[in-house]
Design a protein around this motif. Structure first.
Motif, PDB file in Angstrom:
ATOM      1  N   VAL D 204       0.836  -1.189   0.000  1.00  9.74           N
ATOM      2  CA  VAL D 204       0.000   0.000   0.000  1.00  9.74           C
ATOM      3  C   VAL D 204       0.879   1.250   0.000  1.00  9.74           C
ATOM      4  O   VAL D 204       1.792   1.372   0.825  1.00  9.74           O
ATOM      5  N   LEU D 205       0.616   2.138  -0.959  1.00 10.48           N
ATOM      6  CA  LEU D 205       1.261   3.452  -0.960  1.00 10.48           C
ATOM      7  C   LEU D 205       0.291   4.410  -0.287  1.00 10.48           C
ATOM      8  O   LEU D 205      -0.777   4.702  -0.827  1.00 10.48           O
ATOM      9  N   LEU D 206       0.656   4.908   0.880  1.00 14.42           N
ATOM     10  CA  LEU D 206      -0.244   5.737   1.680  1.00 14.42           C
ATOM     11  C   LEU D 206       0.203   7.186   1.629  1.00 14.42           C
ATOM     12  O   LEU D 206       1.272   7.541   2.133  1.00 14.42           O
ATOM     13  N   LYS D 207      -0.633   8.030   1.027  1.00  9.10           N
ATOM     14  CA  LYS D 207      -0.272   9.447   0.928  1.00  9.10           C
ATOM     15  C   LYS D 207      -0.697  10.189   2.187  1.00  9.10           C
ATOM     16  O   LYS D 207      -1.770   9.926   2.730  1.00  9.10           O
ATOM     17  N   ARG D 208       0.141  11.129   2.605  1.00 16.21           N
ATOM     18  CA  ARG D 208      -0.158  11.920   3.785  1.00 16.21           C
ATOM     19  C   ARG D 208      -1.316  12.874   3.499  1.00 16.21           C
ATOM     20  O   ARG D 208      -1.337  13.556   2.476  1.00 16.21           O
ATOM     21  N   GLU D 236       5.014  11.527   1.319  1.00 16.51           N
ATOM     22  CA  GLU D 236       4.805  12.945   1.639  1.00 16.51           C
ATOM     23  C   GLU D 236       4.439  13.668   0.348  1.00 16.51           C
ATOM     24  O   GLU D 236       5.123  13.549  -0.660  1.00 16.51           O
ATOM     25  N   ARG D 237       3.349  14.447   0.390  1.00 13.88           N
ATOM     26  CA  ARG D 237       2.929  15.144  -0.836  1.00 13.88           C
ATOM     27  C   ARG D 237       2.475  16.573  -0.549  1.00 13.88           C
ATOM     28  O   ARG D 237       1.693  17.143  -1.315  1.00 13.88           O
ATOM     29  N   ILE D 266       9.747   5.818   2.984  1.00 11.58           N
ATOM     30  CA  ILE D 266       8.983   7.016   2.660  1.00 11.58           C
ATOM     31  C   ILE D 266       9.482   7.624   1.348  1.00 11.58           C
ATOM     32  O   ILE D 266      10.687   7.767   1.151  1.00 11.58           O
ATOM     33  N   ILE D 267       8.540   7.909   0.459  1.00  8.24           N
ATOM     34  CA  ILE D 267       8.885   8.578  -0.793  1.00  8.24           C
ATOM     35  C   ILE D 267       8.163   9.927  -0.835  1.00  8.24           C
ATOM     36  O   ILE D 267       7.400  10.259   0.073  1.00  8.24           O
ATOM     37  N   VAL D 268       8.420  10.688  -1.887  1.00  4.92           N
ATOM     38  CA  VAL D 268       7.897  12.047  -1.976  1.00  4.92           C
ATOM     39  C   VAL D 268       7.291  12.280  -3.358  1.00  4.92           C
ATOM     40  O   VAL D 268       7.802  11.766  -4.348  1.00  4.92           O
TER      41      VAL D 268
END
Lengths: 337, 337, 337, 337
Positions: D204-208, D236-237, D266-268
């Motif tokens: 799962v890619l979970l966006k903030r 983080e977006r 964590i990616i951005v």
């Protein structure tokens, strides 16, 4: 400027808007739409207050088209400003590193810090002699004797000195010792101070207010420039948001945006922005990668003993490590350190 | 203060924390938990910097338990401060209404405004002679001649005068004419100015900075009080948020919170907070209903002609309407106007 | 829409912008200025994406002139929406009071709360059967058995029921028991849920997201209305800011602004906004004074025992006190309770 | 947990606090100070609601000492999580690059984008088939036919697929096609959806969420993990602040902080964070320099024609340029691309 009329606006209301524009020495250009009319405004002789138009009957909103600043803008000066100071450049290809303790605490402390940052590669020494503190009961700085210690450090190391000045009267004292005058975040809209440093011959390091919009930040620089001092270095140091794991939120996108709209150099202060020692190095790297012209970081020979902001200060060892990383990064980014 | 240790903290690390606390003249109280240990700190002789503890090995975080302010706190002075000024009270049962134009523009404009607000029931006249403006190219106020016009209005109407002072040097001039010295939002952390008005005999109206936390706001009042001037009136005028339909976001919950932690009176400025004429009346009502001790509103005899912030000024007619509503409200709330 | 060209934009770049506008079935209106040209866009047949224009060469910015919403707007429906429900009105002259515990915990707890709020004068009973909680380890509500208890309370007291629904599938269950479907702040942009409640016959209470702009809030209501359900009640419950003495910052200026741009009723929830029992009464008063159409407050027969948000719940006694104050206030404001 | 008593608290009030703590199966530790008493709480069997304590008579505040999350925390799992997917790692030494159009618009568009990003070095293809849009009148995605096109692109290029899923029912459809399930920022606290993806076998890619605190962000991941799915990638977006020159404010200090407290990668996403094409490259560089484990960027073969968010999409050429810069950077930072 564009004036947007209500869908139910009458012809009389439209005419009144046009008349106001004409009286201000400008030309109205009504654009009738299928639902509502808008009025464009052109001309360069006159001036009109948008808020005056906004309250006329039938007006929905007034939209400002041009930027409020002039001297700081890239349309005014397309080339990047490079500030020369004792043969060193701030802005342009080369990155500047300003380092040192938050506050000057003693001759020993400052000299130790100065030698350490000089050795690791910094060119400007920071250190506060006058400290604006949230509480009246906290250490407020050594005052003039702090400035004298800074001047001695310059003599011993050849580093240039940047230090904060806190009110118009204080500027005269600080400019007698410092190479660069720092205006702190809390004073970014202290217009009396901005006008005074605008009359100084020293370059000004202007820190962004903790909730300043970019326009407000640039208009503060405009205050300095409008008094004749064109050597302004902008400094992003974090803005206030709901985040609670850093003291402020570093807003690095301000860097490409400043580069787009202004010709002024911009550096970043990751120590005050984050308030956490462990974050200084990664955020300094990020700032440079985003295009900043340099960094300002706190270094204390013995952070545990610091009278002010010790928790965010690097040790001389970690500062040396930061410089190693900065060199690798600047090479990868095509810049020089 | 409470020091929270890491789950993996060693006995040596714990001992070092306790030793630091003892060296500062305070007493450590280790509280061993099932997972981690915390250390409570007690004592009133010494003082310790939380940030110094925070960086000791094995420490996760340091939690401050007591408030940073003293003189402004209700624990220091349980009774509400009521400021007496020319037989009028600010604070206590009675609500104060300060009204007038944003800036003094001319004798005629100010007199017309003064008579209008006096007649409708205001007791304090506002009007800026020195105006801090975001742009150096905007109208900056009439200066001393503006102060003289304010003094004439006092003589003619019996209204008291509140007007802004912008730097330490300027205070001497302003306190010669004004009854209440206003420190604007942008100068809330201009500590040189706070110290100077702290030495004045005039009460100080202190506006909240646009991104000041409540602690910072109260600490600014503490600066004034720590110099001996105990007559501080707090003023909520909106904080900066992401909202874009008002200039700032009025934070009315600050009112019950200030009442809980401090003894100082607090009023509200709905004109600057919202920046919109149509919102001034509903938000003034809301402020009073939330428990504010008064309001400060902009009234201009001809808002369309105003040189500064005209769009948010009430006409004399709508101000009179506001006063009618305020009277009904204050009766329902058990207060007096 | 208005397209602002760069000061250095060429005639070709201007022509390309005009051509794009024409191809979209709209009309371009170039407004040559002394420094730069802007292009107004008119027409009602076509549509053009502002972002598409924004990236054309020579374009500085594109300014949207009209609002994004239709059905929620006052230009679409000038008269205020009054929702009739079992002979009661929401919106219009009369204020609505919704009260009850945060969560349904047991039959006893809910009945006690229901009788207390009924007796004090509330007309709608609140109580969550499905609770969205930040932590997966916290109490998540009684589910359908909670809904059954709510229905029993309606039968016993005649109060109407408002309760939260948390996903599209869940709506079918909740609308079988509730009179008003609540969409919580965290789900304000859960578009699948908005579309589903838009197909329901029940009125929808839509809470503002904690960082929703007013446009986003109104567009969420537009989602519901665009599916055919026109009975939407907006609810302000605080937005996230840097403030740390309340859980959220109540943004009361949203009330006059919603009244200006929309016809929908708006109420306020001071319990969730502040998170503090002591603030509920002053902030409820402030909301009504600002023009809200009602309030939603938490009341628990024994707040100290509450499984969810007990700290912000009023006791039955303080709720009765609130109702007394509300009656005095609404009379002073010319409204009915 | 630490309970701070009022300076005027009585012995009875203190005793009541201790009694409540004992009844909850925990141990109270009173720490008498010179001015006030605090009570430390220890024990691991029981649990007590801080808000329950907070409202007891004589209590000033309750301070939580431990973090609310378990599974996401580094104290629970000291080693960094590395997610293996088709022989590729996310987390660890290697950086991941996810690229592609905001929305799948057609087979041609997606294939062109897929080949372009593959060639430049991306390993994951992004593209929305279900698009949550602020307005119900905007393009909402191609739905299942969009998913089929994504699957074809995987077959042709070998890229893995990440795409958004918007409600619990929709997950079953999306997991049949996608390699990674994306939960969008607006759904970060859609707990029904989080629980459902927590039961999926897909990472799962979970966006903030745009105003999520770090605790809320990590607790959302905790929801997914508490259902058994440990493969969560944080993203983080940007967060919502007062800044108006970027769509959101990228909060890069979240990266070192997540690395400190959590083991999750964590990616951005600089495309959505900034909303401006010109900022994507500098901010992608900054993210990597701050320590992110990868980036997600929008690439469109013809951004001017994009149906969704075209203005922030890179062209294939600028994406290739970004990859060149990323390679130089990652070498300087000791990571691999």
């Amino acid at each position: 400027m564009l004036v947007v009329m209500n869908v139910h606006a009458t012809q009389e209301q439209l005419e009144r808007v046009c008349e106001e524009i004409r009286q201000a020495g400008l030309s109205p250009h009504p654009i009738p739409g299928s639902q509502r009319t808008a009025v464009g405004i052109t001309g360069d002789k006159g001036a009109i207050d948008p808020e005056r138009l906004q309250q006329l009957p039938g007006v929905v909103k007034v939209i400002r088209v041009t930027d409020p600043y002039k001297l700081v803008g890239r349309e005014f000066k397309p080339d990047e400003t490079v500030i020369e100071l004792n043969g060193m450049n701030i802005g342009g290809e080369r990155l500047v590193v300003m380092a040192g303790p938050c506050a000057v605490e003693s001759r020993e402390q400052l000299m130790e810090a100065a030698h350490a940052v000089k050795e690791a590669g910094a060119t400007v020494l920071r250190g506060g002699a006058f400290k604006p503190r949230t509480s009246p009961y906290n250490f407020q700085g050594l005052g003039e004797s702090g400035l004298k210690i800074l001047a001695q450090a310059r003599e011993e190391t050849g580093l240039m000195i940047v230090t904060e000045t806190i009110d118009p009267e204080n500027v005269t004292l600080v400019e007698a010792y410092a190479d660069i005058l720092q205006v702190g975040a809390r004073n970014m809209q202290n217009f009396s101070l901005l006008k005074r440093v605008g009359k100084s011959k020293r370059p000004v390091l202007l820190k962004r207010g903790i909730s300043a919009t970019l326009d407000e930040f640039l208009m503060a620089a405009e205050y300095v420039m409008s008094e004749g001092n064109y050597n302004v270095i902008l400094c992003e140091r974090g803005v206030r948001t709901f985040n609670n794991y850093t003291r402020f939120t570093m807003d690095l996108s301000t860097i490409p945006e400043v580069k787009r709209v202004s010709h002024l150099p911009i550096i970043v202060d990751p120590s005050h922005a984050t308030g956490k020692r462990d974050m200084v190095i990664p955020m300094a790297r990020a700032a440079i990668a985003a295009g900043a012209d340099g960094i300002m970081v706190e270094v204390h020979p013995n952070p545990d003993e610091a009278l002010s902001d010790g928790y965010q200060s690097l040790t001389p060892e970690s500062f040396a490590q930061l410089m190693v990383e900065m060199r690798a990064l600047s090479a990868a980014l095509g810049r020089q350190l």
